[in-house]
Design a protein around this motif. Structure first.
Motif, PDB file in Angstrom:
ATOM      1  N   UNK A  55       0.926  -0.921  -0.119  1.00 38.68           N
ATOM      2  CA  UNK A  55      -0.011  -0.005   0.023  1.00 38.68           C
ATOM      3  C   UNK A  55       0.802   1.518  -0.121  1.00 38.68           C
ATOM      4  N   UNK A  56       1.024   1.158   0.963  1.00 37.73           N
ATOM      5  CA  UNK A  56       2.914   2.626   0.774  1.00 37.73           C
ATOM      6  C   UNK A  56       4.027   2.569  -0.719  1.00 37.73           C
ATOM      7  N   UNK A  57       3.956   1.638  -0.938  1.00 37.50           N
ATOM      8  CA  UNK A  57       4.377   1.305  -2.863  1.00 37.50           C
ATOM      9  C   UNK A  57       3.553   2.225  -3.379  1.00 37.50           C
ATOM     10  N   UNK A  58       2.534   1.373  -3.518  1.00 39.01           N
ATOM     11  CA  UNK A  58       1.219   2.240  -4.487  1.00 39.01           C
ATOM     12  C   UNK A  58       0.958   3.372  -4.515  1.00 39.01           C
ATOM     13  N   UNK A  59       1.652   4.769  -2.998  1.00 37.56           N
ATOM     14  CA  UNK A  59       0.469   5.477  -2.936  1.00 37.56           C
ATOM     15  C   UNK A  59       2.327   6.504  -2.598  1.00 37.56           C
ATOM     16  N   UNK A  60       3.913   6.251  -2.748  1.00 42.89           N
ATOM     17  CA  UNK A  60       4.465   6.714  -2.881  1.00 42.89           C
ATOM     18  C   UNK A  60       5.399   6.652  -4.211  1.00 42.89           C
ATOM     19  N   UNK A  61       5.058   5.809  -5.058  1.00 46.09           N
ATOM     20  CA  UNK A  61       6.083   5.379  -6.152  1.00 46.09           C
ATOM     21  C   UNK A  61       5.062   6.603  -6.584  1.00 46.09           C
ATOM     22  N   UNK A  62       3.338   6.600  -7.794  1.00 45.06           N
ATOM     23  CA  UNK A  62       3.156   7.578  -7.695  1.00 45.06           C
ATOM     24  C   UNK A  62       3.121   8.927  -7.269  1.00 45.06           C
ATOM     25  N   UNK A  63       3.094   9.589  -6.866  1.00 47.05           N
ATOM     26  CA  UNK A  63       3.145  10.592  -5.794  1.00 47.05           C
ATOM     27  C   UNK A  63       5.092  10.844  -6.192  1.00 47.05           C
ATOM     28  N   UNK A  64       5.963   9.886  -6.160  1.00 40.73           N
ATOM     29  CA  UNK A  64       7.105  10.413  -5.986  1.00 40.73           C
ATOM     30  C   UNK A  64       7.119  10.599  -7.847  1.00 40.73           C
ATOM     31  N   UNK A  65       7.178   9.774  -8.670  1.00 37.81           N
ATOM     32  CA  UNK A  65       7.641   9.971 -10.326  1.00 37.81           C
ATOM     33  C   UNK A  65       6.332  11.114 -11.173  1.00 37.81           C
ATOM     34  N   UNK A  66       5.578  11.760 -10.593  1.00 40.64           N
ATOM     35  CA  UNK A  66       4.179  12.650 -10.952  1.00 40.64           C
ATOM     36  C   UNK A  66       4.394  13.599 -10.308  1.00 40.64           C
ATOM     37  N   UNK A  67       4.677  13.670  -8.988  1.00 40.92           N
ATOM     38  CA  UNK A  67       4.620  15.137  -7.989  1.00 40.92           C
ATOM     39  C   UNK A  67       5.588  16.102  -7.579  1.00 40.92           C
ATOM     40  N   UNK A  68       6.373  15.074  -6.951  1.00 42.83           N
ATOM     41  CA  UNK A  68       7.121  15.005  -5.903  1.00 42.83           C
ATOM     42  C   UNK A  68       8.587  16.348  -6.553  1.00 42.83           C
ATOM     43  N   UNK A  69       8.615  17.696  -6.186  1.00 38.26           N
ATOM     44  CA  UNK A  69       9.778  18.203  -6.692  1.00 38.26           C
ATOM     45  C   UNK A  69       9.677  18.067  -8.946  1.00 38.26           C
ATOM     46  N   UNK A  70       8.759  18.695  -9.203  1.00 33.02           N
ATOM     47  CA  UNK A  70       9.071  17.880 -10.811  1.00 33.02           C
ATOM     48  C   UNK A  70       9.148  19.919 -11.090  1.00 33.02           C
ATOM     49  N   UNK A  71       9.057  20.840 -10.663  1.00 35.31           N
ATOM     50  CA  UNK A  71       8.776  22.308 -10.551  1.00 35.31           C
ATOM     51  C   UNK A  71      10.622  22.365 -11.377  1.00 35.31           C
ATOM     52  N   UNK A  72      10.251  22.745 -12.766  1.00 36.51           N
ATOM     53  CA  UNK A  72      11.381  23.419 -13.676  1.00 36.51           C
ATOM     54  C   UNK A  72      12.495  23.289 -13.496  1.00 36.51           C
ATOM     55  N   UNK A  73      12.288  24.895 -12.087  1.00 34.95           N
ATOM     56  CA  UNK A  73      13.085  25.684 -11.604  1.00 34.95           C
ATOM     57  C   UNK A  73      14.276  24.748 -10.734  1.00 34.95           C
ATOM     58  N   UNK A  74      13.721  23.562 -10.681  1.00 32.58           N
ATOM     59  CA  UNK A  74      14.346  23.182  -9.899  1.00 32.58           C
ATOM     60  C   UNK A  74      15.529  22.218 -10.661  1.00 32.58           C
ATOM     61  N   UNK A  75      15.501  21.532 -11.842  1.00 30.07           N
ATOM     62  CA  UNK A  75      16.503  21.834 -12.635  1.00 30.07           C
ATOM     63  C   UNK A  75      17.549  22.996 -13.113  1.00 30.07           C
ATOM     64  N   UNK A  76      17.338  23.976 -13.055  1.00 25.14           N
ATOM     65  CA  UNK A  76      17.863  24.971 -13.565  1.00 25.14           C
ATOM     66  C   UNK A  76      18.821  25.155 -12.211  1.00 25.14           C
ATOM     67  N   UNK A  77      18.649  24.313 -11.339  1.00 22.87           N
ATOM     68  CA  UNK A  77      20.234  25.359 -10.066  1.00 22.87           C
ATOM     69  C   UNK A  77      21.025  23.470  -9.700  1.00 22.87           C
ATOM     70  N   UNK A  78      22.149  24.310  -8.875  1.00 20.66           N
ATOM     71  CA  UNK A  78      22.899  23.056  -8.669  1.00 20.66           C
ATOM     72  C   UNK A  78      23.169  22.804  -6.828  1.00 20.66           C
TER      73      UNK A  78
END
Length: 300
Positions: free
Chosen positions: A154-177
């Motif tokens: 259950x935790x994996x079914x909740x965590x994995x979609x959230x991680x791949x689709x929602x967590x830290x996907x803002x484009x500005x994160x990719x532009x910084x070190x």
């Protein structure tokens, strides 16, 4: 005239620079995090390895031992991620790519919430046994194994979609070190609701179990005084109290500060809150020292 223009530029740019830089972990913040993560890494590896050897020698197949084994697996996953965090805070630059940053960042939350679930499971299980709502004879190791599989699934079914689709996907994160600074997501209403929901559930659960556990311990003290330590039931409830204490010390401060962080965070005016948030997040990893406490005889 040229000197005046240079002074004017310095006056206008330096405050802005300080406002933007303060959001990143400064030297003092890095030193605190390096010390904290280093202590957890060394203590966690020692405690988890030692406890694994003890459990292997005793070949303990009880329900509690199975849940503790799950906790040790979670600790191991977190401990593998800590060298990456230490590398970042030592070098002050992230060199492993944005996906690895997201992964290492999410592991600390994955560890915290899964560990919380297994801690609570131990406390509830012992309370049910104490109140005769559950009989040890009717419980087998397979029941706890099934419970563990359900939690991980259950935790994996909740965590994995959230991680791949929602967590830290803002484009500005990719532009910084930089890394571990995904606080911009808190500007979104769905993340605010999610955070408040988790905070309410965790604090309510802990407060309820804490009050019940204290009531049970007081009853046992009254009934067994002065030889309560000679009784297995009393020692079992003290161990449950220890797990609740770990939650209160390691997890609750982060969530209490999270309320203040969400309400007051502003990317320009209050960005120093990001530094404090990183320290409170790091505090959650101290629970990896729980096995050292058992081995050291704090809870014997």
């Amino acid at each position: 005239m040229q000197v005046q223009s240079v002074d004017l530029i310095n006056k206008t740019t330096l405050p802005n620079a300080s406002n933007t830089d303060v959001g990143h972990c400064n030297a003092h913040c890095r030193m605190v995090l390096i010390t904290l993560y280093g202590m957890v890494l060394l203590g966690g590896i020692t405690g988890t390895a030692w406890m694994s050897c003890l459990m292997f020698k005793r070949n303990n197949q009880s329900m509690i031992a199975t849940i503790v084994l799950n906790i040790m697996v979670l600790h191991t996953i977190l401990l593998f991620s800590l060298p990456f965090r230490l590398s970042y805070y030592v070098l002050n630059v992230w060199e492993f790519g944005p996906f690895s940053c997201r992964l290492v960042s999410s592991i600390i939350y994955f560890h915290m919430y899964f560990t919380f679930v297994f801690y609570v499971a131990i406390v509830i299980l012992r309370l049910l046994l104490y109140f005769k709502k559950l009989q040890m004879q009717k419980l087998q190791k397979c029941h706890v194994v099934v419970f563990s599989i359900i939690i991980w699934t259950v935790g994996g079914l909740i965590f994995l979609p959230f991680f791949f689709l929602q967590y830290g996907i803002d484009p500005s994160y990719l532009e910084q070190a930089q890394c571990f600074e995904f606080h911009k997501d808190l500007n979104q209403g769905k993340f605010i609701i999610l955070n408040y929901s988790i905070i309410v559930i965790m604090i309510t659960t802990v407060m309820t179990l804490f009050l019940i556990q204290m009531g049970v311990i007081v009853q046992l003290i009254k009934a067994l005084w002065p030889d309560m330590w000679a009784h297995q039931e009393y020692r079992a409830q003290i161990k449950s109290f220890f797990f609740l204490l770990v939650i209160v010390v390691c997890f609750i401060p982060h969530h209490a500060f999270r309320v203040h962080f969400i309400q007051n965070y502003s990317e320009i005016e209050n960005s120093e809150l990001v530094l404090y948030n990183e320290i409170f997040v790091a505090l959650t990893t101290v629970c990896c020292l729980d096995m050292l406490c058992f081995i050291g005889g704090v809870i014997h």
